[in-house]
Design an enzyme around this catalytic site. Structure first.
Site, short mmCIF file in Angstrom:
data_model
loop_
_atom_site.label_atom_id
_atom_site.label_comp_id
_atom_site.label_asym_id
_atom_site.label_seq_id
_atom_site.Cartn_x
_atom_site.Cartn_y
_atom_site.Cartn_z
N THR A 18 49.36 10.35 32.87
CA THR A 18 49.16 10.21 33.84
C THR A 18 49.11 8.73 33.87
O THR A 18 48.97 7.84 34.92
CB THR A 18 48.00 10.60 33.95
OG1 THR A 18 48.14 12.55 34.17
CG2 THR A 18 46.77 10.37 35.31
N ARG A 72 48.01 17.41 41.04
CA ARG A 72 48.70 18.07 39.91
C ARG A 72 50.02 19.20 40.51
O ARG A 72 49.14 19.55 41.21
CB ARG A 72 47.78 18.89 39.09
CG ARG A 72 47.35 17.48 38.08
CD ARG A 72 46.32 18.05 36.90
NE ARG A 72 45.95 17.33 36.57
CZ ARG A 72 46.63 16.12 35.74
NH1 ARG A 72 47.88 16.11 34.74
NH2 ARG A 72 45.05 15.46 34.61
N ASP A 89 45.03 11.18 26.28
CA ASP A 89 45.44 12.79 25.59
C ASP A 89 47.26 12.25 25.17
O ASP A 89 47.56 11.67 24.57
CB ASP A 89 45.20 13.70 25.88
CG ASP A 89 46.32 15.26 25.00
OD1 ASP A 89 46.51 15.12 23.84
OD2 ASP A 89 45.37 16.51 25.28
N LYS A 125 45.42 12.03 42.42
CA LYS A 125 46.22 11.82 41.89
C LYS A 125 46.40 14.26 42.21
O LYS A 125 45.00 14.41 42.24
CB LYS A 125 46.35 12.19 39.84
CG LYS A 125 45.31 12.78 39.64
CD LYS A 125 45.90 12.28 37.86
CE LYS A 125 44.59 12.96 37.44
NZ LYS A 125 44.84 12.61 35.60
N ASP A 185 38.97 5.26 31.62
CA ASP A 185 39.11 6.95 31.29
C ASP A 185 37.66 7.09 30.86
O ASP A 185 37.68 6.16 29.72
CB ASP A 185 40.22 7.93 31.23
CG ASP A 185 40.47 9.09 32.20
OD1 ASP A 185 39.35 9.50 32.29
OD2 ASP A 185 41.11 9.25 32.08
N GLN A 244 43.09 27.90 3.41
CA GLN A 244 42.50 26.66 4.12
C GLN A 244 41.38 27.35 4.65
O GLN A 244 40.45 26.95 5.85
CB GLN A 244 43.25 27.01 5.38
CG GLN A 244 45.17 26.13 5.35
CD GLN A 244 44.76 25.19 4.24
OE1 GLN A 244 44.58 24.62 4.77
NE2 GLN A 244 45.25 24.85 3.33
N ARG A 292 36.86 19.40 27.87
CA ARG A 292 37.31 19.66 28.89
C ARG A 292 37.29 20.54 29.79
O ARG A 292 37.83 21.39 30.41
CB ARG A 292 39.15 19.30 28.71
CG ARG A 292 39.34 18.10 28.65
CD ARG A 292 40.69 17.91 27.80
NE ARG A 292 40.68 17.31 26.77
CZ ARG A 292 42.21 17.65 26.04
NH1 ARG A 292 42.97 16.83 26.74
NH2 ARG A 292 42.03 17.69 24.49
N ASP A 325 41.36 9.02 38.56
CA ASP A 325 41.02 10.48 39.71
C ASP A 325 40.04 10.44 40.23
O ASP A 325 38.90 9.37 39.65
CB ASP A 325 41.16 11.68 38.48
CG ASP A 325 40.69 12.04 37.43
OD1 ASP A 325 39.17 11.23 36.95
OD2 ASP A 325 41.25 11.94 36.18
#
Length: 338
Positions: A238, A206, A234, A204, A230, A47, A105, A181
């Site tokens: 949410t 968490r 993913d 929201k 947004d 790979q 992120r 959010d």
């Protein structure tokens, strides 16, 4: 001095349909055929990534089209190794066109003993010999500051605004833009301003990563057509829960506009069975068949805006002009009717 009179494009395996669409759009704009540079990007049995470029690129202005989406590590290595191959082949300038920038992120330390992976990836891209980055809707705008090279961050909101004005023609007074959010308020406000719509926020909370324990609606959504905006979706947990909460608070219907349809794990099933009337994503990430076949998911093309941005970079003209709707309308050539 560039040998050819046109920019040269090369693509990895992350999103070949988008790369080919970009070359078609550029060919239309230039009035001459622009294709992808002939190359192979393959794997050894273990790979390892292997790249071989079959065309002369000495002195050329090269653009590598490669999202770092799933599998993120493989696609990132393809990008870096293609850049190294071009640098060692004496390309004049190498621009990385990264429609979806993975690892965005991880732009800060959220707790002790964690990495800032976005900065690490930025360092790797620069060290590979890439001299400019073109991307769309970075998860965090400050990632541009992680690079010591120019970064052009395109926005999907002008394209979304055109689509909303078409899809909800005659009902725009009932449209409300919703941020899922607090962190996405700036993005939602920008779109709301473009279409002169009010803004609402889903607050929201968490208990742990990926799990939402409580949601509260800030703003009056009764009898409104709510559009959740947004940068990425993913697992869609949410997003689907936000749609339910909005409807419980009196919204007439709920739609979603998302730039990057990551849609991993149970996302497609969740969206199919959700209260969302529709979800619009772009093609910055290549959509697999389950996504294409989901009746309430629609895909908007980004090739027109990326093609024009590449030409503007190559010509040395403004990229920020593409942030304005009057500039985009002719680029999309009537795709959004009046």
């Amino acid at each position: 001095m560039s040998i050819s009179s046109e920019p040269k494009l090369i693509s990895g395996n992350a999103n070949l349909p988008l790369a080919n669409a970009i070359t078609r759009r550029m060919s239309m704009h230039r009035g001459t055929r622009i294709g992808l540079v002939d190359a192979r990007v393959e794997r050894f049995n273990d790979q390892e990534v292997f790249v071989e470029v079959f065309e002369n690129v000495r002195g050329e202005d090269m653009f590598i089209i490669q999202s770092t989406s799933n599998p993120a590590n493989d696609n990132l290595m393809e990008l870096l190794i293609m850049a190294d191959a071009l640098r060692r082949s004496s390309a004049k300038r190498i621009t990385a066109v990264i429609p979806y920038f993975g690892y965005a992120r991880q732009d800060r330390r959220t707790k002790a003993r964690t990495p800032i992976s976005a900065k690490l990836v930025a360092n790797m891209i620069v060290e590979a010999g890439i001299e400019r980055v073109l991307t769309m809707d970075l998860h965090a705008a400050q990632i541009q500051g992680f690079f010591d090279i120019p970064v052009d961050n395109l926005y999907a909101s002008p394209v979304f605004a055109l689509d909303i004005q078409t899809q909800f023609k005659g009902h725009l007074d009932d449209v409300m833009i919703v941020s899922p959010d607090v962190g996405g308020v700036a993005r939602a406000r920008e779109l709301a301003k473009r279409i002169s719509a009010p803004l609402s926020i889903v607050d929201k909370r968490r208990e742990r990563a990926g799990e939402v324990s409580e949601m509260t609606i800030i703003g009056e959504v009764t009898d409104k057509i709510c559009i959740i905006v947004d940068d990425m979706c993913d697992t869609a947990g949410t997003m689907c829960k936000a749609a339910e909460i909005l409807l419980e608070n009196g919204a007439r219907e709920v739609h979603a506009y998302v730039t990057h349809g990551v849609l991993s794990g149970p996302a497609v099933e969740r969206i199919t069975n959700s209260k969302l009337k529709s979800m619009v994503i772009t093609d910055t990430i290549a959509a697999p068949d389950p996504v294409k076949n989901t009746p309430n998911i629609r895909i908007l093309p980004t090739a027109p805006v990326f093609a024009q941005a590449i030409l503007n970079i190559w010509n040395g003209t403004s990229v920020s002009s593409l942030f304005e709707i009057p500039t985009l309308e002719p680029i999309y050539e009537g795709q959004f009717g009046n």
